[in-house]
Structures are given as structure tokens and as C-alpha cells.
Design a protein around this motif. Structure first.
Motif, PDB file in Angstrom:
ATOM      1  N   ASP A   1       0.844  -1.198   0.000  1.00 47.66           N
ATOM      2  CA  ASP A   1       0.000   0.000   0.000  1.00 47.66           C
ATOM      3  C   ASP A   1       0.872   1.238   0.000  1.00 47.66           C
ATOM      4  OD1 ASP A   1      -2.493  -1.368   0.148  1.00 47.66           O
ATOM      5  OD2 ASP A   1      -2.099  -1.782   2.274  1.00 47.66           O
ATOM      6  N   VAL A   2       0.639   2.139  -0.959  1.00 50.91           N
ATOM      7  CA  VAL A   2       1.396   3.391  -1.072  1.00 50.91           C
ATOM      8  C   VAL A   2       0.390   4.521  -1.315  1.00 50.91           C
ATOM      9  CG1 VAL A   2       3.229   4.639  -2.261  1.00 50.91           C
ATOM     10  CG2 VAL A   2       3.335   2.131  -2.099  1.00 50.91           C
ATOM     11  N   GLY A   3       0.031   5.228  -0.245  1.00 50.69           N
ATOM     12  CA  GLY A   3      -0.896   6.347  -0.401  1.00 50.69           C
ATOM     13  C   GLY A   3      -2.258   5.892  -0.898  1.00 50.69           C
ATOM     14  N   GLN A   4      -2.696   6.477  -2.014  1.00 56.01           N
ATOM     15  CA  GLN A   4      -4.022   6.203  -2.560  1.00 56.01           C
ATOM     16  C   GLN A   4      -4.045   5.024  -3.535  1.00 56.01           C
ATOM     17  OE1 GLN A   4      -6.898   7.856  -1.506  1.00 56.01           O
ATOM     18  NE2 GLN A   4      -5.388   8.515   0.027  1.00 56.01           N
ATOM     19  N   ILE A   5      -2.915   4.400  -3.742  1.00 58.27           N
ATOM     20  CA  ILE A   5      -2.885   3.240  -4.619  1.00 58.27           C
ATOM     21  C   ILE A   5      -2.205   2.060  -3.916  1.00 58.27           C
ATOM     22  CG2 ILE A   5      -2.836   4.627  -6.738  1.00 58.27           C
ATOM     23  CD1 ILE A   5       0.146   3.916  -6.970  1.00 58.27           C
ATOM     24  N   SER A   6      -2.423   0.877  -4.462  1.00 55.95           N
ATOM     25  CA  SER A   6      -1.773  -0.332  -3.953  1.00 55.95           C
ATOM     26  C   SER A   6      -1.153  -1.081  -5.116  1.00 55.95           C
ATOM     27  CB  SER A   6      -2.781  -1.240  -3.248  1.00 55.95           C
ATOM     28  OG  SER A   6      -3.290  -0.627  -2.082  1.00 55.95           O
ATOM     29  N   PHE A   7      -0.001  -1.655  -4.844  1.00 60.03           N
ATOM     30  CA  PHE A   7       0.636  -2.550  -5.816  1.00 60.03           C
ATOM     31  C   PHE A   7       0.354  -3.976  -5.360  1.00 60.03           C
ATOM     32  CE2 PHE A   7       3.141   1.372  -6.004  1.00 60.03           C
ATOM     33  CZ  PHE A   7       3.126   1.617  -7.378  1.00 60.03           C
TER      34      PHE A   7
END
Length: 433
Positions: free
Chosen positions: A32-38
Motif C-alpha cells: 500500500d502506497v498512499g491512494q494506490i496499492s501494488f
């Protein structure tokens, strides 16, 4: 929309496309990175990075089965430089666990092998643990393709049998409608019968069963046997020539079809040239002279196999060696005697990286000689009428060999334990899952 496998996306060769594609698989990792997820999606062919909006990320957890639709984009930091920008995501297989039995998404599974085997459907989700079975699949494919190119016919023989093919007590009994039967140690009798029936050259891929009281890194009680039987041969050398040619073909095939799997295990397949052929007595003398190792009568033991392989590697630069001319006392009843060496047979083993992976040899094809040999072995020929019948009517000189699928897989990938090369192993203490 038709599903696309991860491996197929690689064929885009780095070209960006605005066409949407559909992928399906399991959630391997989540970052999870801020408003997006990898999210790393794992299917049977590989791993793909998904870029997912925070709203689509809600409720997702590792090992859920999902489907995702989106556009392919380039990203050098992503696995293989490609990722999927997800527009739609759907959970199609919920996960109900509190905690996983062990981590499977960090390359190496740290759990003990027994723990892995207890949770086999979980451990096999690890790409590295599953890789040996892709190699096995291609070994069987190469075996079939090669032998058919040599005029062999594939057969399928019974695994519930009335009598043992190799004698001894190492057989599992079966209650067959109130009659005592056995699980087959090998298809030996049947493949010989099919040679005499007119097939001439036959092969089979099938299970074999050995009730051996062994619980070691190299033994299984149920294994897959790659069997060959060939008629109208001149000597056992024809069989060794055939297996040598097969191994060359196999290694070329694996280099084409299993690049990723071989890479996972750091394996480079050596070019196979002529495999050394050494009579057993000569090998025993060599072990004694070079290594101070005394061998058991009529054989070499596990330590001897390792020491001999090391010597052969240093002298001939070969991972393989054929041991030939075993004594009749150590071979099955159907093995052809060697007329040039008293008490010896036209038989061989193939040792690969310190482990026997093949046993083979020329068979007795004369009816009276085979009957006489059965009596010498303490057997009653009348108990084997079904087998002997074909020998009455002109059986050609013939012979064959059998390769242990799990053993050759183990040695190709340098695995520590044969259970790592068995999908659902059966051994002295394991009959589940």
C-alpha cells in the motif's frame, strides 16, 4: 472477455497497449502506497504487478483468488518491466484463514519439509516448490516424444496383479474380491508380453509400488516409473545407447521448455556426450583403490554411488555413469546371463550425480531357459503361465529399462529430498494428504 495468462503478457515485448485485458489468479503480495496499492497477482505461469486504486483495494488479502481487468503499461521497477493498471477487480475466491501455515511469497519457504507436505495444497502455491513438477511434466513429454520418434508404442498395464514381478516380500497386498492380489512393483512382465505380442517396442509411464521399510531422502513407496522394452536387440548395449540418446534429447528439451524453473534452482544442464560404461567389479575395485571404500557383495551402496560419481565427474566430466555386468544373484529372474562372465548378467544401472536413477538389461527370451531360471530362483513356473505363454511361440531377444521419475527430477534440480519431487508423496509414515 477471454482470460490472458501472465506469461502471455510478456509476449507484448514491452509495447504499451490501450486494449484492456483480463487476468485471473491469487494475490501473492500487497504493497500500500498512499491512494494506490501494488498487488502481485500470481497464476500458473508467473507473477504480474497490478496497480489498484484504494477503493478497489478494500477487503483484499493475500491468497484470495481474484480477476482483474485493465491496461498494460511499462514500469522498469515492476516484475519483468510490465504492470497492469486495473480498472475493474473482483474477488472470485474468498480466503477464510486466520493465519497462513507458513509464508509462501518470499521466494524460499522456510517451513520444515514435513510441515510443507502436511499443507501440500498451500506449499505448492510457491512458484519454486511447484517448479519441479513443471520439469517433471516436460520429462514425461520428452520421454513420449522421443520414444515415439524411435518407433515405440505407448501402453498401459494393470497395477493390480496376481504375482510379483521381482519376487521378495516388498509388495503391498490387496483384497481383490476375496482373492489375494498385489500392487505392481513394475510393469515388467506385461511389457515383455507386449513385445512378444507384436508391438516390438513399448513404453509406459505409470505408478509402481514398493513395500520397502526405508524412510530416507531417496526412497518412496509409490513412485512414477518410466518404462521401456525393446525387441530384436543384439545386446544390452542397444538399451544403453537408447537411454543415452534420450537423455541428450531430454536436456535439450528442458533447456527450451523449463528456462524459468531451471533458473529458480540455479541449474545449468551440461551437454551429454558419451556416458562411461564400467563393469561392476571394475567399479568396486576402483572404489577400493581410489577411495578406500569396500563395497557389499554384488553391488555398491549409497556412499559408493556418491564416491564413484565424484571420480567419474573428475575423470570424464560426466554426471552420469553406467554400471554394467551385475551378478545373477542380485538381479531378477528374467535377467539374461552374460556368457562371457561366469555368474554375471547383461544388466546395468545408470548412476546420475551419485544416485541410481535407472535399472535395466537384456532379458531371457528362451522359454526353457526362463523356466529353468525360475526353478533356480525357487519359483514355480506354473504360477506364471500367463507370462510364460508368449515365450512358447517365438520370443525375440529383447530388453528394457526403467527410470524413476522422481529420482531423475531430484537430481536434475539438485533437490535435497525425493519428497520435493513427489506431488503427494507416499512413504513409510505418510499416506495423507
Amino acid at each position: 472477455m477471454e482470460r490472458v495468462y501472465v506469461k502471455e503478457i510478456d509476449f507484448l515485448n514491452g509495447k504499451k497497449t490501450t486494449d484492456r485485458i483480463l487476468v485471473k489468479g491469487w494475490i501473492h503480495k500487497i504493497y500500500d502506497v498512499g491512494q494506490i496499492s501494488f498487488i502481485q497477482l500470481r497464476d500458473k505461469t508467473g507473477i504480474l504487478q497490478l496497480v489498484v486504486d484504494k477503493k478497489l483495494r478494500e477487503g483484499l488479502r493475500i491468497e484470495m483468488a481474484i480477476e482483474a481487468m485493465g491496461e498494460v503499461a511499462l514500469n522498469q521497477k515492476a516484475p519483468k518491466g510490465i504492470e497492469l493498471h486495473v480498472k475493474e477487480l473482483k474477488v472470485i475466491g474468498k480466503a477464510y484463514y486466520d493465519v497462513l501455515p507458513f509464508s509462501i511469497n518470499n521466494g524460499e519457504v522456510k517451513a520444515h519439509l514435513e510441515t510443507q507436505l502436511n499443507h501440500r495444497s498451500i506449499s505448492l502455491r510457491s512458484p519454486k516448490i511447484r517448479a519441479p513438477f513443471k520439469v517433471q511434466e516436460e520429462i514425461v513429454e520428452a520421454f513420449s516424444v522421443f520414444l515415439k520418434s524411435q518407433g515405440f508404442s505407448e501402453i498401459h498395464t494393470p497395477k493390480i496383479i496376481a504375482s510379483g514381478t521381482e519376487g521378495g516380500s516388498e509388495m503391498f497386498t490387496v483384497n481383490y474380491f476375496e482373492t489375494r492380489a498385489f500392487l505392481a512393483q513394475s510393469p515388467q512382465f506385461y511389457k515383455q508380453m507386449m513385445v512378444g505380442a507384436g508391438f516390438e517396442r513399448v513404453f509406459e509411464v505409470g505408478h509402481a509400488y514398493r513395500a520397502e521399510l526405508h524412510n530416507t531422502w531417496r526412497h518412496l513407496n509409490e513412485y512414477v516409473s518410466l518404462d521401456v522394452e525393446m525387441g530384436f536387440i543384439e545386446s544390452e548395449d542397444a538399451l544403453m545407447d537408447l537411454e543415452e540418446a534420450f537423455i541428450k534429447f531430454l536436456f535439450q528439451h528442458l533447456e527450451k521448455t523449463c528456462k524459468e524453473e531451471l533458473k529458480l534452482y540455479g541449474v545449468e544442464l551440461n551437454i551429454i556426450n558419451k556416458i562411461p560404461r564400467i563393469p561392476l567389479l571394475e567399479a568396486q575395485k576402483l572404489l577400493l583403490d581410489e577411495c578406500g571404500k569396500k563395497s557389499p557383495v554384488g553391488n555398491i551402496d549409497a556412499e559408493g554411488e556418491v564416491l564413484l560419481s565424484k571420480y567419474i565427474k573428475e575423470k570424464y566430466d560426466s554426471d552420469f555413469v553406467f554400471l554394467t555386468k551385475y551378478p545373477a544373484s542380485k538381479r531378477p529372474v528374467y535377467t539374461m546371463a552374460d556368457g562371457d562372465l561366469e555368474g554375471m548378467t547383461k544388466s546395468f544401472d545408470l548412476i546420475y550425480k551419485g544416485l541410481e536413477v535407472t535399472t535395466g538389461g537384456q532379458r531371457i527370451h528362451d522359454y526353457e531357459e526362463l523356466k529353468e531360471n525360475m526353478i533356480k530362483f525357487g519359483l514355480r513356473p506354473e504360477d506364471f503361465d500367463f507370462y510364460l505363454e508368449g515365450f512358447k511361440y517365438g520370443m525375440p531377444p529383447h530388453g528394457g529399462f526403467a527410470i524413476g521419475l522422481e529420482r531423475i527430477t531430484m537430481k536434475i534440480l539438485n533437490l535435497d529430498n525425493i519428497r520435493q519431487a513427489s506431488l503427494l508423496p507416499r512413504d513409510l509414515k505418510r499416506i495423507t494428504p
